[in-house]
Motif scaffolding. Structure first.
Motif, PDB file in Angstrom:
ATOM      1  N   THR A 144       0.652  -1.396  -0.272  1.00  0.00           N
ATOM      2  CA  THR A 144       0.162   0.342   0.245  1.00  0.00           C
ATOM      3  C   THR A 144       1.033   1.117  -0.223  1.00  0.00           C
ATOM      4  OG1 THR A 144      -1.800  -1.434   1.528  1.00  0.00           O
ATOM      5  CG2 THR A 144      -2.009   1.098   1.059  1.00  0.00           C
ATOM      6  N   PRO A 145       0.509   1.797  -1.323  1.00  0.00           N
ATOM      7  CA  PRO A 145       1.188   3.309  -1.442  1.00  0.00           C
ATOM      8  C   PRO A 145       0.911   4.308   0.290  1.00  0.00           C
ATOM      9  CG  PRO A 145       0.957   3.378  -3.702  1.00  0.00           C
ATOM     10  CD  PRO A 145      -0.241   1.815  -1.974  1.00  0.00           C
ATOM     11  N   GLU A 146       2.540   5.475   0.658  1.00  0.00           N
ATOM     12  CA  GLU A 146       2.058   6.068   1.444  1.00  0.00           C
ATOM     13  C   GLU A 146       0.984   7.084   1.036  1.00  0.00           C
ATOM     14  OE1 GLU A 146       2.130   9.518   4.499  1.00  0.00           O
ATOM     15  OE2 GLU A 146       3.137   9.223   1.751  1.00  0.00           O
ATOM     16  N   PRO A 147      -0.233   7.431   2.253  1.00  0.00           N
ATOM     17  CA  PRO A 147      -0.982   8.025   1.705  1.00  0.00           C
ATOM     18  C   PRO A 147      -0.984   9.573   0.938  1.00  0.00           C
ATOM     19  CG  PRO A 147      -1.216   7.690   3.809  1.00  0.00           C
ATOM     20  CD  PRO A 147      -0.074   6.933   3.130  1.00  0.00           C
ATOM     21  N   THR A 148       0.253  10.285   1.812  1.00  0.00           N
ATOM     22  CA  THR A 148       0.126  11.382   0.766  1.00  0.00           C
ATOM     23  C   THR A 148       1.309  11.930  -0.567  1.00  0.00           C
ATOM     24  OG1 THR A 148       0.253  12.687   2.829  1.00  0.00           O
ATOM     25  CG2 THR A 148       0.717  13.965   1.318  1.00  0.00           C
ATOM     26  N   TYR A 149       2.272  10.522  -0.362  1.00  0.00           N
ATOM     27  CA  TYR A 149       3.348  11.065  -1.471  1.00  0.00           C
ATOM     28  C   TYR A 149       2.982   9.634  -1.744  1.00  0.00           C
ATOM     29  CZ  TYR A 149       5.014  14.905   1.053  1.00  0.00           C
ATOM     30  OH  TYR A 149       4.851  16.267   1.592  1.00  0.00           O
ATOM     31  N   GLY A 150       2.977   8.646  -2.929  1.00  0.00           N
ATOM     32  CA  GLY A 150       2.315   7.652  -3.077  1.00  0.00           C
ATOM     33  C   GLY A 150       3.762   6.835  -2.866  1.00  0.00           C
ATOM     34  N   GLY A 151       3.877   5.941  -3.534  1.00  0.00           N
ATOM     35  CA  GLY A 151       4.745   4.218  -3.705  1.00  0.00           C
ATOM     36  C   GLY A 151       6.364   5.043  -3.736  1.00  0.00           C
ATOM     37  N   GLN A 152       6.747   6.478  -4.319  1.00  0.00           N
ATOM     38  CA  GLN A 152       8.068   6.982  -4.587  1.00  0.00           C
ATOM     39  C   GLN A 152       8.073   7.647  -4.114  1.00  0.00           C
ATOM     40  OE1 GLN A 152       9.628   4.505  -7.842  1.00  0.00           O
ATOM     41  NE2 GLN A 152      10.647   6.079  -8.498  1.00  0.00           N
ATOM     42  N   LEU A 153       9.294   8.531  -3.699  1.00  0.00           N
ATOM     43  CA  LEU A 153       9.403   9.702  -2.865  1.00  0.00           C
ATOM     44  C   LEU A 153      10.069  10.653  -4.219  1.00  0.00           C
ATOM     45  CD1 LEU A 153       9.723  12.189  -0.794  1.00  0.00           C
ATOM     46  CD2 LEU A 153      12.322  11.783  -0.968  1.00  0.00           C
ATOM     47  N   GLN A 154       9.447  11.411  -5.243  1.00  0.00           N
ATOM     48  CA  GLN A 154      10.189  12.033  -6.115  1.00  0.00           C
ATOM     49  C   GLN A 154      11.111  13.597  -5.899  1.00  0.00           C
ATOM     50  OE1 GLN A 154       6.891  10.872  -6.970  1.00  0.00           O
ATOM     51  NE2 GLN A 154       7.669   9.005  -8.554  1.00  0.00           N
ATOM     52  N   ASP A 155      11.874  13.807  -5.906  1.00  0.00           N
ATOM     53  CA  ASP A 155      12.470  14.924  -5.683  1.00  0.00           C
ATOM     54  C   ASP A 155      13.667  15.695  -6.534  1.00  0.00           C
ATOM     55  OD1 ASP A 155      14.422  13.481  -6.893  1.00  0.00           O
ATOM     56  OD2 ASP A 155      15.946  13.098  -5.696  1.00  0.00           O
ATOM     57  N   GLN A 156      12.431  16.035  -7.791  1.00  0.00           N
ATOM     58  CA  GLN A 156      12.174  16.828  -8.820  1.00  0.00           C
ATOM     59  C   GLN A 156      11.180  17.358  -9.433  1.00  0.00           C
ATOM     60  OE1 GLN A 156      15.852  16.568 -11.799  1.00  0.00           O
ATOM     61  NE2 GLN A 156      16.938  14.816 -10.797  1.00  0.00           N
ATOM     62  N   SER A 157      10.479  18.272 -10.004  1.00  0.00           N
ATOM     63  CA  SER A 157       9.702  18.204 -10.200  1.00  0.00           C
ATOM     64  C   SER A 157       9.566  19.560 -11.532  1.00  0.00           C
ATOM     65  CB  SER A 157       8.784  19.047  -9.308  1.00  0.00           C
ATOM     66  OG  SER A 157       9.384  20.056  -9.221  1.00  0.00           O
ATOM     67  N   ILE A 158       8.578  19.736 -11.862  1.00  0.00           N
ATOM     68  CA  ILE A 158       8.612  21.120 -13.078  1.00  0.00           C
ATOM     69  C   ILE A 158       8.777  22.106 -12.803  1.00  0.00           C
ATOM     70  CG2 ILE A 158       7.927  19.512 -14.700  1.00  0.00           C
ATOM     71  CD1 ILE A 158       4.801  20.462 -14.807  1.00  0.00           C
ATOM     72  N   LEU A 159       8.760  23.712 -13.322  1.00  0.00           N
ATOM     73  CA  LEU A 159       8.540  24.711 -12.981  1.00  0.00           C
ATOM     74  C   LEU A 159       7.599  24.777 -12.290  1.00  0.00           C
ATOM     75  CD1 LEU A 159      10.382  26.359 -15.680  1.00  0.00           C
ATOM     76  CD2 LEU A 159      11.453  26.004 -13.409  1.00  0.00           C
ATOM     77  N   ASP A 160       6.501  24.624 -12.687  1.00  0.00           N
ATOM     78  CA  ASP A 160       5.474  25.252 -11.855  1.00  0.00           C
ATOM     79  C   ASP A 160       4.721  24.341 -10.790  1.00  0.00           C
ATOM     80  OD1 ASP A 160       5.134  26.753 -13.967  1.00  0.00           O
ATOM     81  OD2 ASP A 160       3.918  25.568 -15.429  1.00  0.00           O
ATOM     82  N   ALA A 161       5.467  23.181  -9.949  1.00  0.00           N
ATOM     83  CA  ALA A 161       5.280  22.291  -8.923  1.00  0.00           C
ATOM     84  C   ALA A 161       6.621  23.009  -7.859  1.00  0.00           C
ATOM     85  CB  ALA A 161       5.013  21.262  -9.322  1.00  0.00           C
ATOM     86  N   ASP A 162       6.093  21.996  -6.970  1.00  0.00           N
ATOM     87  CA  ASP A 162       7.437  22.529  -5.839  1.00  0.00           C
ATOM     88  C   ASP A 162       7.983  20.992  -5.884  1.00  0.00           C
ATOM     89  OD1 ASP A 162       7.684  24.529  -4.759  1.00  0.00           O
ATOM     90  OD2 ASP A 162       6.277  24.105  -3.654  1.00  0.00           O
ATOM     91  N   PRO A 163       8.881  19.900  -6.185  1.00  0.00           N
ATOM     92  CA  PRO A 163       9.136  19.241  -5.926  1.00  0.00           C
ATOM     93  C   PRO A 163       8.925  17.831  -4.195  1.00  0.00           C
ATOM     94  CG  PRO A 163      11.169  20.301  -6.333  1.00  0.00           C
ATOM     95  CD  PRO A 163      10.230  20.746  -5.652  1.00  0.00           C
ATOM     96  N   GLU A 164       8.343  16.583  -4.186  1.00  0.00           N
ATOM     97  CA  GLU A 164       7.830  16.448  -3.384  1.00  0.00           C
ATOM     98  C   GLU A 164       8.702  16.799  -1.896  1.00  0.00           C
ATOM     99  OE1 GLU A 164       4.733  12.942  -4.647  1.00  0.00           O
ATOM    100  OE2 GLU A 164       6.665  12.168  -4.213  1.00  0.00           O
ATOM    101  N   GLY A 165      10.038  16.507  -2.582  1.00  0.00           N
ATOM    102  CA  GLY A 165      10.984  16.921  -0.910  1.00  0.00           C
ATOM    103  C   GLY A 165      11.943  16.334  -0.921  1.00  0.00           C
ATOM    104  N   HIS A 166      13.192  16.176  -0.165  1.00  0.00           N
ATOM    105  CA  HIS A 166      14.050  15.093  -0.268  1.00  0.00           C
ATOM    106  C   HIS A 166      14.828  14.242   0.734  1.00  0.00           C
ATOM    107  CE1 HIS A 166      15.530  17.957  -3.982  1.00  0.00           C
ATOM    108  NE2 HIS A 166      14.191  18.735  -2.893  1.00  0.00           N
ATOM    109  N   PHE A 167      15.577  13.679   0.618  1.00  0.00           N
ATOM    110  CA  PHE A 167      16.242  12.648   1.838  1.00  0.00           C
ATOM    111  C   PHE A 167      17.261  13.141   2.046  1.00  0.00           C
ATOM    112  CE2 PHE A 167      16.450  10.490  -2.128  1.00  0.00           C
ATOM    113  CZ  PHE A 167      17.721   9.507  -2.107  1.00  0.00           C
TER     114      PHE A 167
END
Length: 470
Positions: A144-167
């Protein structure tokens, strides 16, 4: 001479007094040189190439013919070139994101090789990602994916969005002591999620780090008959050797049925096409017919972002990337006739490393004729094995428990440092070399690890040098 039968393969074991010249009683003439098996250098059968350069993992299988040989180069382009944000004039490669870990497949699989953990906080495009889950399974059997960020942490994004986070990766140390008193310090990683843009993660989140693997020989592994894998399994440990490999049964999206898993660190993908499509989706945010939905954190509407079409990679191009991924040549063995290497091979077999890292297998039929009916030497059984609590990620993955991992193929392992500039191994790259990887073995591999640790330094080096030759 004593002949031992193991996993349907016959290995020659010469009595220890004859194995090493240094152990003989003043009679050098009694030493019998060891001999390599016929064809042992051809790790990938007819797909083998002999190259030890930094491009060793990037060659087309030499027996690939016809349209497949041409499509290989299209797949190579789609694999290596960056995908871009939509809309773009490059319509065949637009639709990146909106959340992603890399802009191209080769960002993680540099030179078709192995990724690594970041060298410093905030480094991107290194080849290590974090899978996120919570307890429980979905209807397909997947976790079961994590409820907010899903099954994988994405640490990059396109210009119109903020990356989900870093580690951050934080390394502790544990010390291992050999029977002769020699010590080795092993890295023990832990992971901290930082700079999360869309709220905190579930308090019971399970984090599973996964390093990108080298790409060689994947199609050959796909061509191994299911019956072979089942014959190697011994889930109830009927033979009593403490090793109980089992297949992972996973969800095949295209057929909407359960199949044996072969790919990924926990054998959670049934075939190369789904493995490739899953990477496009999770790593780059590229939709396909198998994974049609964009990945956005809770509270973000993916429809607010431009996309590269529906789907963003069409089946024809997805299949060419899968073909490319299937038909990369396997580098041939080095120094197969060297007595030191052959002695290491005999020791490798004698401490039962070959019980999981099965040396020789046969492929069956395959849609790509170049992969069919080949004698290969991948040193894997593609099965799940309990590797003990030290390597546990505490995450299930279909039938895989937190301590179970697929036996990684060893072919090409001695060239990773040449190709990628590092020797980091295991699912999270914690081992900095082959010796450290061996010392992390536990669970079903504990007896083999302990046998290795009880050898003298010269014999341990013989085993390591043998593995480097693969």
């Amino acid at each position: 001479m004593i002949y031992l039968k193991n996993n349907n393969f016959i290995f020659l074991s010469i009595m220890f007094i004859f194995l090493f010249p240094s152990c003989q009683k003043d009679d050098e003439a009694s030493y019998e040189p060891l001999i390599a098996e016929d064809g042992e250098a051809f790790s990938g059968g007819d797909t083998t190439v002999f190259d030890v350069s930094e491009n060793a993992f990037g060659f087309q299988a030499p027996n690939l013919e016809g349209d497949n040989a041409l499509f290989f180069f299209t797949g190579n382009s789609l694999f290596n070139q960056n995908w871009v944000t939509a809309p773009a004039s490059t319509t065949a490669r637009d639709g990146l994101g909106p959340y992603f870990n890399a802009k191209s497949c080769s960002s993680c699989h540099f030179k078709d090789g192995r990724g690594r953990a970041p060298n410093f906080d905030g480094e991107i495009n290194h080849g290590l990602l974090l899978r996120l889950s919570i307890a429980g399974v979905q209807s397909t059997g997947a976790n079961t994916p994590e409820p907010t960020y899903g099954g994988q942490l994405q640490d990059q994004s396109i210009l119109d969005a903020d990356p989900e986070g870093h580690f951050k990766v934080i390394y502790g140390t544990t010390t291992v002591t050999y029977s002769d008193g020699a010590t080795r310090n092993l890295r023990v990683p832990s992971y901290e999620l930082v700079d999360l843009s869309y709220g905190s993660v579930d308090s019971a989140v399970q984090i599973s780090p996964r390093v990108a693997n080298q790409m060689i020989g994947l199609g050959l592994l796909e061509a191994i008959p299911e019956s072979t894998l089942l014959s190697l399994a011994d889930e109830a440990d009927i033979d009593g050797n403490g090793i109980s490999g089992k297949p992972n049964y996973v969800w095949d999206i295209e057929s909407q049925s359960t199949k044996i898993g072969r790919f990924g660190w926990k054998a959670n993908q049934p075939n190369i096409l789904q493995q490739v499509a899953g990477a496009f989706s999770g790593d780059m945010g590229i939709t396909s017919s198998l994974f049609p939905d964009e990945n956005c954190p809770t509270g973000v509407n993916c429809d607010d972002f431009a996309n590269g079409g529906t789907p963003e990679i069409v089946d024809e191009n997805l299949e060419k990337v899968a073909l490319y991924s299937s038909t990369l040549a396997v580098p041939g063995r080095r120094d197969v006739n060297d007595q030191n290497i052959l002695q290491g091979k005999a020791l490798f077999n004698s401490i039962e490393c070959a019980a999981c890292h099965v040396p020789k297998l046969e492929t069956g039929s395959h849609p790509i004729q170049a992969l069919a009916n080949q004698t290969i030497r991948p040193y894997t059984d593609l099965l799940l094995h309990d590797m003990g609590p030290g390597l546990s990620d505490n995450s299930t993955d279909f039938d895989a428990t937190g301590t179970e991992w697929r036996t990684p193929p060893l072919w090409g392992i001695g060239l990773i440092e040449t190709v990628n500039g590092h020797g980091n191994l295991l699912h999270d790259g914690r081992a900095r070399n082959i010796e450290e990887a061996i010392l992390w073995h536990d669970g079903e591999a504990m007896n083999s690890k302990n046998a290795f640790m009880n050898l003298n330094n010269s014999d341990r080096e013989r085993i390591i040098n043998f593995i480097k030759s693969l």
